[in-house]
Design a protein around this motif. Sequence first.
Motif, mmCIF file in Angstrom:
data_model
loop_
_atom_site.group_PDB
_atom_site.id
_atom_site.type_symbol
_atom_site.label_atom_id
_atom_site.label_comp_id
_atom_site.label_asym_id
_atom_site.label_seq_id
_atom_site.Cartn_x
_atom_site.Cartn_y
_atom_site.Cartn_z
ATOM 1 N N ALA C 159 14.144 -14.675 -28.528
ATOM 2 C CA ALA C 159 12.968 -14.469 -29.365
ATOM 3 C C ALA C 159 13.256 -14.979 -30.761
ATOM 4 O O ALA C 159 14.414 -15.064 -31.176
ATOM 5 C CB ALA C 159 12.634 -12.981 -29.426
ATOM 6 N N GLU C 160 12.192 -15.352 -31.470
ATOM 7 C CA GLU C 160 12.351 -15.786 -32.857
ATOM 8 C C GLU C 160 11.851 -14.696 -33.804
ATOM 9 O O GLU C 160 12.386 -14.482 -34.875
ATOM 10 C CB GLU C 160 11.556 -17.079 -33.058
ATOM 11 N N ASN C 161 10.798 -14.009 -33.370
ATOM 12 C CA ASN C 161 10.258 -12.893 -34.155
ATOM 13 C C ASN C 161 10.089 -11.679 -33.247
ATOM 14 O O ASN C 161 9.454 -11.767 -32.207
ATOM 15 C CB ASN C 161 8.889 -13.248 -34.745
ATOM 16 N N VAL C 162 10.666 -10.574 -33.652
ATOM 17 C CA VAL C 162 10.572 -9.353 -32.847
ATOM 18 C C VAL C 162 9.955 -8.251 -33.698
ATOM 19 O O VAL C 162 10.367 -8.051 -34.842
ATOM 20 C CB VAL C 162 11.971 -8.890 -32.368
ATOM 21 N N LEU C 163 8.986 -7.549 -33.136
ATOM 22 C CA LEU C 163 8.468 -6.358 -33.810
ATOM 23 C C LEU C 163 9.311 -5.184 -33.346
ATOM 24 O O LEU C 163 9.369 -4.870 -32.156
ATOM 25 C CB LEU C 163 6.996 -6.113 -33.445
ATOM 26 N N VAL C 164 9.996 -4.549 -34.301
ATOM 27 C CA VAL C 164 10.820 -3.399 -33.952
ATOM 28 C C VAL C 164 10.347 -2.230 -34.809
ATOM 29 O O VAL C 164 9.958 -2.425 -35.960
ATOM 30 C CB VAL C 164 12.320 -3.708 -34.131
ATOM 31 N N GLY C 165 10.332 -1.041 -34.238
ATOM 32 C CA GLY C 165 9.836 0.086 -35.026
ATOM 33 C C GLY C 165 10.203 1.423 -34.433
ATOM 34 O O GLY C 165 10.814 1.519 -33.365
ATOM 35 N N GLY C 166 9.831 2.453 -35.183
ATOM 36 C CA GLY C 166 10.075 3.814 -34.725
ATOM 37 C C GLY C 166 8.923 4.693 -35.161
ATOM 38 O O GLY C 166 8.357 4.482 -36.231
ATOM 39 N N PHE C 167 8.560 5.641 -34.315
ATOM 40 C CA PHE C 167 7.464 6.533 -34.689
ATOM 41 C C PHE C 167 7.654 7.922 -34.113
ATOM 42 O O PHE C 167 8.196 8.088 -33.020
ATOM 43 C CB PHE C 167 6.115 5.969 -34.209
ATOM 44 N N ASP C 168 7.244 8.924 -34.874
ATOM 45 C CA ASP C 168 7.171 10.303 -34.399
ATOM 46 C C ASP C 168 6.130 11.019 -35.216
ATOM 47 O O ASP C 168 6.028 10.792 -36.426
ATOM 48 C CB ASP C 168 8.532 11.010 -34.531
ATOM 49 N N GLU C 169 5.332 11.838 -34.569
ATOM 50 C CA GLU C 169 4.325 12.610 -35.291
ATOM 51 C C GLU C 169 4.721 14.070 -35.289
ATOM 52 O O GLU C 169 5.563 14.493 -34.492
ATOM 53 C CB GLU C 169 2.943 12.429 -34.644
ATOM 54 N N ILE C 189 13.166 19.595 -44.299
ATOM 55 C CA ILE C 189 11.702 19.553 -44.230
ATOM 56 C C ILE C 189 11.345 18.540 -43.150
ATOM 57 O O ILE C 189 11.637 17.350 -43.299
ATOM 58 C CB ILE C 189 11.081 19.098 -45.566
ATOM 59 N N PHE C 190 10.735 19.010 -42.074
ATOM 60 C CA PHE C 190 10.347 18.075 -41.034
ATOM 61 C C PHE C 190 9.093 17.302 -41.436
ATOM 62 O O PHE C 190 8.322 17.742 -42.270
ATOM 63 C CB PHE C 190 10.153 18.799 -39.691
ATOM 64 N N GLY C 191 8.939 16.151 -40.869
ATOM 65 C CA GLY C 191 7.788 15.326 -41.196
ATOM 66 C C GLY C 191 7.492 14.363 -40.066
ATOM 67 O O GLY C 191 7.885 14.594 -38.923
ATOM 68 N N GLU C 192 6.802 13.313 -40.400
ATOM 69 C CA GLU C 192 6.426 12.324 -39.390
ATOM 70 C C GLU C 192 6.372 10.973 -40.091
ATOM 71 O O GLU C 192 6.206 10.900 -41.305
ATOM 72 C CB GLU C 192 5.051 12.655 -38.809
ATOM 73 N N SER C 193 6.505 9.916 -39.314
ATOM 74 C CA SER C 193 6.322 8.596 -39.907
ATOM 75 C C SER C 193 6.281 7.555 -38.822
ATOM 76 O O SER C 193 6.620 7.829 -37.660
ATOM 77 C CB SER C 193 7.430 8.265 -40.910
ATOM 78 N N CYS C 194 5.847 6.385 -39.205
ATOM 79 C CA CYS C 194 5.750 5.284 -38.279
ATOM 80 C C CYS C 194 6.113 4.027 -39.064
ATOM 81 O O CYS C 194 5.393 3.639 -39.980
ATOM 82 C CB CYS C 194 4.316 5.233 -37.764
ATOM 83 N N GLY C 195 7.249 3.467 -38.742
ATOM 84 C CA GLY C 195 7.720 2.302 -39.491
ATOM 85 C C GLY C 195 7.913 1.113 -38.574
ATOM 86 O O GLY C 195 8.516 1.236 -37.515
ATOM 87 N N MET C 196 7.340 -0.017 -38.977
ATOM 88 C CA MET C 196 7.462 -1.237 -38.168
ATOM 89 C C MET C 196 8.102 -2.337 -39.003
ATOM 90 O O MET C 196 7.846 -2.438 -40.217
ATOM 91 C CB MET C 196 6.074 -1.713 -37.715
ATOM 92 N N PHE C 197 8.873 -3.175 -38.341
ATOM 93 C CA PHE C 197 9.556 -4.282 -39.008
ATOM 94 C C PHE C 197 9.423 -5.526 -38.147
ATOM 95 O O PHE C 197 9.556 -5.448 -36.934
ATOM 96 C CB PHE C 197 11.046 -3.971 -39.174
ATOM 97 N N VAL C 198 9.174 -6.663 -38.799
ATOM 98 C CA VAL C 198 9.278 -7.920 -38.074
ATOM 99 C C VAL C 198 10.663 -8.474 -38.377
ATOM 100 O O VAL C 198 11.006 -8.707 -39.542
ATOM 101 C CB VAL C 198 8.196 -8.931 -38.502
ATOM 102 N N GLU C 275 11.942 14.822 -42.210
ATOM 103 C CA GLU C 275 12.917 14.635 -41.130
ATOM 104 C C GLU C 275 12.173 14.445 -39.809
ATOM 105 O O GLU C 275 11.150 15.085 -39.567
ATOM 106 C CB GLU C 275 13.818 15.883 -41.050
ATOM 107 N N SER C 276 12.661 13.536 -38.996
ATOM 108 C CA SER C 276 12.161 13.405 -37.628
ATOM 109 C C SER C 276 13.227 12.634 -36.867
ATOM 110 O O SER C 276 14.207 12.178 -37.459
ATOM 111 C CB SER C 276 10.839 12.642 -37.585
ATOM 112 N N MET C 277 13.027 12.472 -35.564
ATOM 113 C CA MET C 277 14.037 11.770 -34.770
ATOM 114 C C MET C 277 14.098 10.284 -35.118
ATOM 115 O O MET C 277 15.064 9.613 -34.804
ATOM 116 C CB MET C 277 13.762 11.954 -33.280
ATOM 117 N N THR C 278 13.037 9.778 -35.728
ATOM 118 C CA THR C 278 13.042 8.356 -36.091
ATOM 119 C C THR C 278 12.921 8.179 -37.612
ATOM 120 O O THR C 278 12.358 7.199 -38.086
ATOM 121 C CB THR C 278 11.909 7.599 -35.377
ATOM 122 N N ALA C 279 13.471 9.120 -38.379
ATOM 123 C CA ALA C 279 13.352 9.083 -39.844
ATOM 124 C C ALA C 279 14.051 7.868 -40.454
ATOM 125 O O ALA C 279 13.733 7.473 -41.583
ATOM 126 C CB ALA C 279 13.915 10.363 -40.443
#
Lengths: 395, 85, 332
Positions: C159-169, C189-198, C275-279
């Motif tokens: 691959a030349e470009n990969v979308l990689v990310g992590g999310f937890d609500e 402090i628990f939380g949530e987030s969704c982060g994507m990277f190319v 904090e979350s499993m994908t923080a």
Amino acid sequence: MSHRVFITGIGITSAIGGNVPECLDSLMNSRHGVDIVTLLDTIHKDFPLGEIKLLNKQLCEIAGLPDDETLTRTTLLGLISVKEALKNSGIENISDSRIGFISGTTVGGMSRTELAYDKTIPGNIIDTHDCGESTNRIASILGISGYSATISTACSSSANSIMLSARMIQNELLDKAIAGGTDSLSRFTLNGFNSLMILDKDHCKPFDAERRGINLGEGAAYLVLETEESLVKSNRKPLCELKGWANANDAYHQTASSPDGNGAYLAISKAITKSGLNPEDIDYINAHGTGTDNNDLSEGIAIERIFGNKVPPISSTKPLTGHTLGASGAIEAVLSVLAIKNKLIYPNLNFKTKIPELTFTPNIELRTNAIVRNVLSNSFGFGGNNTSLIFSAID
Amino acid sequence: MDELILKVKNEIITALKLEGMTPDEIDTDAPLFNEGLGLDSIDALELIVLMDKNYGIVVEDPKVGKQALESVRTMAEFIKNNRKS
Amino acid sequence: MSVFIKGMGLIAPNWDCENKKFHIDPNSNLIPYLTCMEPDYKKFINPVAIRRMSKILKMGTTSAKIALNDAGLDNVDAIVLGTGFGCFSDTTVFLDAMLDNAEKQLTPTAFIQSTHNSVNSQIALMLKCNGYNYTYSHGGLSFENALTDAIMLLNDKDAENVLVGGFDEITDLMYTSMKSAGWCVGDTIFGESCGMFVLTNVESDFNYCKIDDIRTSTTEVDFGRNIFRFLEDNNLHINDLDLILEGSTDTRWLTEQKLAPDVPLFEMWKHITGESMTATVNALNFAASIIKTQQIPDELVIKGRIKSNYEKVLILNNFRNLTQSLILVSKC
């Protein structure tokens, strides 16, 4: 990057047997494990399931552990087959950091969570809820300390574990990997598939014109993958070689497969290219073949696009084991290895009438002494997740 | 019948979360799936459960459901002929 | 072969995803966990597709879109994501319905969306991306599993470009369940987030930073010693680092053991984004931004001597003292 990837050990637990010899005996006798529900606590007793007729307590005993309610059914099934695969492969130093453990599951700890669920997840139940917990628990019980990962891509999860392991071995990130998956039956998935109206109340009949859906099942299977160098060191003979693999996405619909089977077509053709073989070299196709209207037609069309009017013997083994979801890719990988080792082509049970849109019919009788050098195994999941693996006899 | 058609349209809007849509915007005779409202197979399953919950009609064969759900009119007629509640 | 970050999209608490900067919500401490600052999703996702989507699916597809826009791309060759608990809210919607209706009259939408790979598949559908598509769910190392795989795809030139990310609500139910199981220790402090990277293997002046290495481990190894071994393997001494982002549920290895007294340390990012499993996605986003802009946002309070040049940054994450990950990023 030219490392060949060999399979040196297999382990399996399913409705047709608790280990490799038991499963092989069922396969040789075309004995299926799909029956009425006796253990799963559900109102839907009218759907036959590939249920393993052992309580968690009994599974603990088989795994050689004291009864422990924090061990989920998913973990227990996985543990039993990982142990068998390790024994079969003769791995001695399991804590070697160059040995990875890659597992696939969709149910994870849900089988435990759903029993306690009361609009909260009480006590410490959440500790075992996530998919990764089953992998980590198995690793910790057996003392596996190398790289580990858990894949959850619906019904292709454990086929993807096998593919990831092969890629990591080729990248020299690992010397050996224990790859596969585990899924237990749960009320959650049974009700989910029922809400999609794709469960058959009779024994399922993949690739039949009158097919009406899936029989769910449970089980686990793991394979030990090794490099050539590692084989030379241990002086062991491999069972077979994993020559091809590919994953592609159908990108058509959240659950349904595309009418032209594009994702399946991409996965199968890329796996064949990767293996360096030609379509005519494939001696047997272990199809995904769930028995739903949509899958069997879409998969069939993809197969015809690749093999034309020369489709090799093909069968779905899901009427034997039930559809074991996240474990099905690994279970069918083990069945593929056994087909090569024992020269078997399995029957597609319950087939009567050809699907009008397709030209081929599945293999219906058990063939023994068959020429089985290269097997294509398909695993397709929700979200258009399609994976194909190719297993080959050793030259 | 008109009353039932209006009721069914409102139920469809709620069940399928067609936010911002009003009943007059749904053509009674237009196809519900693909063209027309552009619904898909998952929506069809949602509507089958709607008929069970609101009218006591149990559809076990997805193919029967498909015929009943061609348009709002066919759905209303199916409900009228089969309703238990 | 080097791997670079080419684009990023982050939906997180106290973070304005459209302007890519902190936006500290003064009310964020009113509930015991942190929730995302959500954008107007209709700006990003087509209205037909959005209709059935739960919050996590909207967050996933939108942050993917932001990351692709940021990278100037219409599509990628592969989508590789990680999630600890998957689509938790859909899961409990279906569990509730099973309980309330005694397994009868259930609709499939929540079940379909509860599948761990539903965010992956929605993004693939949105982009019409037929490429490699994997979802990892491996506790506190879910995103790290995904990142390891994405780097391998780029190294293999698959691959030349990969979308990689992590999310937890996070939901009320999840918070209550974690609390009852004793997960909320210390000042977590628990939380949530969704982060994507190319990610890409193609060099460009527009890339944010380079990802040099990643390593994951579990309790079986000594976390402290592991940090030094990781640096050694990358031919670095701890004082070669320009910044460390340390995220721990409770124990802060570097701070408490005074392992890196001379390196600027930012140990509180989990207090801002939760904090979350994908923080780790939050820390990777901050690290990449700091390297690209050479500036530390005022909201990040750094301990220790502030440097004028940020070239080597170490991200250290520890989830509930069960898992540890180390990611080394550097200036391109």
